[in-house]
Scaffold this motif. Sequence first.
Motif, short mmCIF file in Angstrom:
data_model
loop_
_atom_site.label_atom_id
_atom_site.label_comp_id
_atom_site.label_asym_id
_atom_site.label_seq_id
_atom_site.Cartn_x
_atom_site.Cartn_y
_atom_site.Cartn_z
N ALA A 282 1.73 -0.83 8.00
CA ALA A 282 2.53 -2.06 8.66
C ALA A 282 3.84 -2.01 8.60
O ALA A 282 4.27 -2.30 9.82
N PHE A 283 4.50 -1.42 7.62
CA PHE A 283 5.95 -1.02 7.60
C PHE A 283 6.34 -0.10 8.64
O PHE A 283 7.29 -0.30 9.62
N VAL A 284 5.57 0.91 8.72
CA VAL A 284 5.83 2.03 10.03
C VAL A 284 5.72 1.24 11.40
O VAL A 284 6.60 1.66 12.08
N ASN A 285 4.57 0.59 11.51
CA ASN A 285 4.49 0.14 12.87
C ASN A 285 5.50 -1.08 13.11
O ASN A 285 6.02 -1.10 14.26
N ALA A 300 14.73 3.16 3.36
CA ALA A 300 14.34 2.31 4.36
C ALA A 300 13.38 1.36 3.90
O ALA A 300 13.54 0.18 3.90
N PRO A 301 12.13 1.64 3.53
CA PRO A 301 10.94 0.76 3.15
C PRO A 301 11.73 0.38 1.82
O PRO A 301 11.23 -0.82 1.25
N THR A 336 3.30 -2.86 -2.24
CA THR A 336 4.31 -2.43 -1.19
C THR A 336 4.02 -1.18 -0.49
O THR A 336 2.92 -0.31 -0.75
N PRO A 337 4.84 -0.47 0.52
CA PRO A 337 4.57 0.83 1.12
C PRO A 337 4.53 2.04 -0.08
O PRO A 337 4.03 2.98 0.18
#
Length: 386
Positions: A282-285, A300-301, A336-337
């Motif tokens: 979801a984070f990457v998208n 970043a994440p 989380t990621p």
Amino acid sequence: MKKMLLTGVLLALSSAGAVKVGALLPLSGAGSVSGQAARNGYLLALEEINKAGGVLGRPLELEFADDGSSPAKAVPEFVKMVTVEKVDFMVGGVSSATSIAISGPAKQYNTFMAWIGAAAVPVEDAFADHKYFFHYHPWSYYNFEAILDYFKHLRVTKKARNIAIAYEDGPFGSAGINDTVAAFKKAGFNVVMTEKFKTGSGNFGPIVSKAKAAKPDIFYWVGYDTDALPLATEIKQQNLNVGLIYGTPPSWPVGFEKNRLADNVAGLSLWLPTSPNSQSRAFVNAYRKKFGNVTEEYFAPLAYVNLKTLAAAINKAGSTDKDKVAAELAKTNTQTPFGPLTFSRSNKTRYQGFKAGSWLSFQYLADDRVPVYPLKSAKKTTVWGR
């Protein structure tokens, strides 16, 4: 100092009395790759938080300050944030040296700090008695646990025995170096070289010459992204023959994976964009949609998680009262990621987030960072240089 306040979707929110968060980051200097990655993570989180209604029914305001990767610059920027801009909370904190420098003012002003980096043990010492210090990034001894576990695997599978160490002379590289050497020896390795260097100097000729004479199986270096390319260049020029080159900079140079000097170089990361967990996807998208690309920098994440969890704690607390927010942030239990995030005591600080189990060792293979350890996360086996 730059102020970010997303307004387009906030017409229904009160424009007065925004909750203010200050982010102290190395947007320039030796740590700028990490700092810029963290800035993007914060901007993505800020957008999502304010689209969802903000904090306490008001827009969340985020102000950035550049510490320049310099303690001398970090202190006045931090003090300005707290005393002039009067932020309610501070986030950021990539560098150990700058974090040590601002520890005095932080305790003087009783600042609430949700910190994403600064892993050196002297930082832990500096904030041991600060009740509003939340540390998300694993401390260096957690990092080393993951590295040592990987090297033990290489001892069994590749017969690795001899390690040469090069480390930068600041807190990030130097703190705990004696403990590092002792731990390697206790695990059955021979430490055949320990040499320090000044980060950013680019002068690695003498160190590589000494390593070449010592004939290590693993060349292990601790420094910053600015050191990666000149060190790799020197290793290539002197034809250093080792099984593995392993570095632990917080971030790597932009585009390093495209350089042939990066081939088979290994490193440590809290996260890679290929992670299969749903929060990472979801984070990457979301990151790709906002910025038009995908980052491999874990800051970043980490910054994204940092601001999202802080905002959630403020909302649950129902106010910006530091004791109430601390109590709610301490209860964090979320996916989380990187995997699950909770806070518990470290060796010295009250609130520690991620620990040793979050780390991945990777190698640069075919223009990409490919996880090779732990085996449960590995996409390929380690490419050994001998």
